[in-house]
Design a protein around this motif. Sequence first.
Motif, PDB file in Angstrom:
ATOM      1  N   UNK A 148       9.083  -2.355 -15.404  1.00  0.00           N
ATOM      2  CA  UNK A 148       8.875  -1.420 -16.521  1.00  0.00           C
ATOM      3  C   UNK A 148       8.660   0.014 -16.043  1.00  0.00           C
ATOM      4  N   UNK A 149       8.114   0.173 -14.825  1.00  0.00           N
ATOM      5  CA  UNK A 149       7.860   1.530 -14.321  1.00  0.00           C
ATOM      6  C   UNK A 149       9.155   2.257 -14.007  1.00  0.00           C
ATOM      7  N   UNK A 161       3.302   2.230 -20.149  1.00  0.00           N
ATOM      8  CA  UNK A 161       2.683   3.266 -19.300  1.00  0.00           C
ATOM      9  C   UNK A 161       3.691   4.053 -18.469  1.00  0.00           C
ATOM     10  N   UNK A 162       4.948   3.533 -18.367  1.00  0.00           N
ATOM     11  CA  UNK A 162       5.894   4.126 -17.418  1.00  0.00           C
ATOM     12  C   UNK A 162       6.025   5.640 -17.604  1.00  0.00           C
ATOM     13  N   UNK A 193       8.788  -1.345  10.699  1.00  0.00           N
ATOM     14  CA  UNK A 193       8.112  -1.741  11.934  1.00  0.00           C
ATOM     15  C   UNK A 193       7.259  -2.963  11.635  1.00  0.00           C
ATOM     16  N   UNK A 196       2.043  -7.299   8.943  1.00  0.00           N
ATOM     17  CA  UNK A 196       2.198  -5.965   8.356  1.00  0.00           C
ATOM     18  C   UNK A 196       3.624  -5.457   8.573  1.00  0.00           C
ATOM     19  N   UNK A 241       5.564  -1.930   8.235  1.00  0.00           N
ATOM     20  CA  UNK A 241       5.369  -0.498   8.026  1.00  0.00           C
ATOM     21  C   UNK A 241       6.721   0.131   7.699  1.00  0.00           C
ATOM     22  N   UNK A 288       2.011  -6.612  -9.886  1.00  0.00           N
ATOM     23  CA  UNK A 288       1.497  -6.073 -11.135  1.00  0.00           C
ATOM     24  C   UNK A 288       0.862  -4.723 -10.881  1.00  0.00           C
ATOM     25  N   UNK A 289       1.172  -3.768 -11.763  1.00  0.00           N
ATOM     26  CA  UNK A 289       0.555  -2.452 -11.665  1.00  0.00           C
ATOM     27  C   UNK A 289       0.129  -2.009 -13.051  1.00  0.00           C
ATOM     28  N   UNK A 290      -1.151  -1.773 -13.231  1.00  0.00           N
ATOM     29  CA  UNK A 290      -1.723  -1.364 -14.518  1.00  0.00           C
ATOM     30  C   UNK A 290      -1.247  -2.259 -15.660  1.00  0.00           C
ATOM     31  N   UNK A 293       3.419   0.436   3.125  1.00  0.00           N
ATOM     32  CA  UNK A 293       3.038  -0.625   4.068  1.00  0.00           C
ATOM     33  C   UNK A 293       2.887  -1.917   3.280  1.00  0.00           C
ATOM     34  N   UNK A 347       1.441  -3.873 -15.875  1.00  0.00           N
ATOM     35  CA  UNK A 347       2.893  -4.010 -15.964  1.00  0.00           C
ATOM     36  C   UNK A 347       3.382  -4.993 -14.907  1.00  0.00           C
ATOM     37  N   UNK A 376      -2.567   3.666  -3.179  1.00  0.00           N
ATOM     38  CA  UNK A 376      -2.667   2.569  -4.150  1.00  0.00           C
ATOM     39  C   UNK A 376      -2.407   1.256  -3.442  1.00  0.00           C
ATOM     40  N   UNK A 428       0.856  -1.191   0.000  1.00  0.00           N
ATOM     41  CA  UNK A 428       0.000   0.000   0.000  1.00  0.00           C
ATOM     42  C   UNK A 428       0.882   1.227   0.000  1.00  0.00           C
TER      43      UNK A 428
END
Lengths: 233, 1008
Positions: free
Chosen positions: A96-97, B843-844, A190, A206, A208, A76-78, A213, A80, A57, A53
């Motif tokens: 890729x980001x 998208x990057x 943490x 978790x 932190x 995975x993000x969008x 997070x 990618x 997002x 998190x």
Amino acid sequence: MKKVILSLTMFLAVVLNLSAQTADDIINKYITAIGGTEKWAKVQSIKVEGQIEIQGLAIPFTVQGIQMKGMRMDAEFQGNKIIDITTPTKGWSQNPLMGKANMEPISEEELKVKLDELDFQDDFINYKEKGSKVELLGKEEEDGTEYNKIKMVTKNGNEKFYFFDMKTDLIYKEESIVKQQGQEVKSSVKLLDYQMLDYGIKMAFKSDMGQMMMVTKKIIINPVIDESIFKGN
Amino acid sequence: MRIKKIVVGGLLVLASSVSAQTTLNTSHFQVMEARALGPSTMSGRITAVEGITADGQVNLYVGTAGGGIWKSQNGGLSFAPIFDKYCQSIGALAVEPGNSKTVYAGTGESNMRNSVSIGQGLYKTTDGGSNWQKLGLDSTERISKILIDPSDKKIIYVAAPGPLWKSSSHRGLYKSTDAGKTWDKILFVNEETGCADIAIHPTQPNIILASFWQFRRKPYSFNSGGAGSGFYKSVDGGKSWTKLSKGLPEGDLGRIVVTINPSKPSQVLAIVEAKVPGLYQSDDEGESWKKMASTDNITARPFYFSTLVYDPKDAKRVYRPAFDFAYSNDGGNTWNNSIIGGVEPHADHHALWINPNNPEMMYLGTDGGVYMSLNKGSSWHFLNNLPVGQFYHVSIDNQAPYNIYGGLQDNNSWIAPSQSPRGVTSVDWRTLVGGDGFWVQPSPLNSKIVFAEYQGGNMFRSNLLNGTAVDIKPKKQEGEEEHRWNWNTPIVPGPSTKKTVAGKSIFNLYVGAQYLFKSIDEGRNWEKISPDLTTNNKSIQQQADMSGGITGDNTSAENHCTIFTITPHPKNEQIIWVGTDDGNLQVTMNGGKTWENRSAGIWKAGVPQNAWISCIELSAIDPNRMYITLDHHMYGDNNTYIVMSKDGGKTFSRLNSSEFTGFAHVVREDIVNEKLLFLGTEMGLFISLDGGVNWMRSKYQGMPWYNLVRDLKIQAQTNDLVIATHGRGVYILDNLQPLREMIKSDINKDAIFFPIQAFKYDFTPSSPGPPSNLIGWAAGNKVLAPTFYYYLKERSNDAVKIEIYDATNKKIKDFNGTNLKGLNRVYWGLNINPPKVAKGGFIAQTSIQSSAFVTPKVPVGKYKVVLKVNGKTEEQWIEILPNPTKGYTTADISLLYNQGMRMFQLTEKLAVLVSDLDSSISVLEKNNSKDSIGNSKLEKLVNIRKEIIETNRKSVFFDEFKFRRRVADLYISVASSIEALSTSQEKGITVMEVEYLLLEKQVRALMK
């Protein structure tokens, strides 16, 4: 009379013993609190599912690992795919980001830091046999509470500092020092929300990291994992 | 059996009642982290610089007068503080030879000026500063040098001059043979004389030279030298000592600096303070001496300059950093101080480290920061990254954003904005008046007029419009004694303004010598409105005759029997309170016509009679309540004195706490909630939430735990606490409102959601910003966004959920809050839940990536905010208001929102379309070998997908614009705008909507 004095001395000895708490006393209590050496030593593979998190997002991830053989993280993000692979001799990453469209090898310096992560058993389980050294640094205040602080230097030469909760015996905070190009960079995490797994060991669900997070949803102990997933290219 | 049960039961009751009573500490509001504004461009006094090369990097450890220890791992290009949990005054540092991670730190500076702080002993780290252990020597108060035996790293010597303001048996030369675990005092002379300097022979480390110095400061004089001073030598590691005299000056000696030539260890240099002072050289390991140079730069102000360093490789090259940087190429016979190129280093030098591997490279610690040279000191470069300035006072104005004004020790008077585009940086700080800076006060009526001063009451009216300053110091009038101005003379504008008969607005300006003066015309004319308010004890006013000892030193720092604090009543300016440096508390109830001495009241409360009155704080809420801080450290008493009166200053009681350390400089009562108090001492900021009954040390507000807090102000419009420190510059703790709310609330509740302050539409400015390579130390701005505060009694393991609902009770936003024990703070960027964005392709770093979190900003109105924690729900409302003066009208915000939502909907429609398209392609791909119609359809779908999604692009350096990208670009442009699109610009949205409809038709047709 002599007997009384003797028992009194013994009582005092016990008191003295208590005050001179060693690193191993704290570590042993911790190991008991997380389920004991026997169970942990049998952890040979692991699969963790959860999400990272960050700034509102939630990025889902999966981590799969075989003890001291390999670790792979997939996220995975969008659409990618972000992948991170570590083995005892090599590591790869794809993001890729961050301008890494394909799987690329990581540097030896980065690998050295990640090697410790191949140990899926807790850092303190059989730490001596694993080549780590510990030192009790005393008590230190963190977030208004005093913790026992222990320094660990792993076989791979990484330095870590652990803050042990005096009430629960669990680790509240871990600081690690990473060396990059001769300069040291400190990071801290943490550990929160400890939960007992069906397998009988306790783990923090978790992590932190301040800006970020890591939330664990599911942990499988000793799943069957195909070693071929640890091949970078 | 039964008894036992009762006992156990009793314990349980006790335990549960203890846990029910929530006691707060400052970690419970750690989200309130102060912003450190610096400046670094004008840094502060550096007391120690040590270095070592490790892993190819020059590691530096820099000790400061009041800002702790800073470490660099890259030769000074960046620094990080590593001693923030301990005493911030550093006397000496030593790095273990060959081990960059083991460092000894002696606290308590030994440059014995009037404003020097105090130490708390010796510390050691073995991991480069992550962890420190206290080794003892707590009562030495000052450590001037630490040396490690070059042949045995377990042998450590510590020179402790000891306390400045009192006699002490804790002075002397200490030795440890077990790396600091235990200590022996191996040389002690008497309670007035401490060890000033030591040197170890590099190849025969049993040979040690040690100088002893008799010195003492009083509030009104300084004495350097005496019968106790002397120069000693041991040849057996400190077991036995001989006093050196052959060739040295006759009579009483003062401070002696000693250094051994590393290239030729029989040769020793020493600067000896004496009636005839000078540089002395010995060629027989200190047995006999001959006089060399005695120029001013070698001999001046020995109490302040005690650095003398040989080049590590060149036997003839010697450095004497003092009020300027002198160097000799002939072993000390002749000296040069030319600087060629680069910048002139700040005057007054206290530390020099020369890289032994490369003696061209050196780092100089001055009264204004660290300078680096790469050519043996001929040219210098300033390291603009150490925010260790030493403020005495801070003032603020009422502008938006408000400005900060303050004076720095040895470093001028300054002004800086509290906020600035891209944060407050080095380039935001501007200097006003030179010399040592103290009080700097803006005119309450004219934003271009500022009053500032340098030491001894030399005050000016600065005009920011034309950049000039006029001397306004009151001149002696007939019938007045010679004026006595404190080194740190108070300049205080009255809180009220009034109009003259002619209709001109005026305010009162007050300054204090031994008399209180008032001006109603910005310091042009002065009226004496009091008699001598001090004790006027003549026996402590003879600075010119008494001060200095062997070397005369009288720089107004010793002026005494003067007014030190002036506090007009915030509501009624007829009442003015004045405190003096000799313990008088005076008040007038009639604007100065008559005065009454109220000192006896504070003495009765247990405060010593001659303690300096450092601050008088009159409650703005209750006219009968006042607080006073007092400072008695110049009499050797470092206790924290703070008293309170509830009857308008007739009687006082002392406030105390086991948390307190350090002599007290300032106390403030909050202007809204009288329970909220702040106390600043030489060793910490303390906060009370119950009107002074309990106090807690500020540890979690992002400042050193033992910060030297000199002044505090609360800004009425923003509710910010502005903190002036004597070693870490200025801090701002933004918005005290949540603390006020915590005080009002029952903190034994599991969760409290505090009322939300209304938000007026606004955006943090980003230009004109600073040139990025001149930023130096930078502080972020206060966040301009709706802010939600809530309190959790315990840290929550479940996520804290926040939901925002609009006026129609439709949920528009979900996000997670923090789950800290105590106060939590969450900002709302006025955004809604983001749109779904078409997946796939590149998208990057594109607008497509941003579309996943950037959204239109909500219109003006009331919103319900729901907090969900541990199964419980709390609600508050927030009002979002327009801000027409800044151009954010209700209509414009609404129009912008609607335009943004059109693109939002288009983005989501496209996402659905692409998702459907991807499903069709996926189905066909699975069946692709089955028939040719299917293959042709698949090909068409794949081709049209290529017109929507950027599939060719592999890198940010090869741009590709397909339909998705065009939608995303326009969406981001509208969603991140702060102004509605014009009619013509809005047509761009319509065009995009029409294009989409055509595209959708085409895609759906192909999918059939």
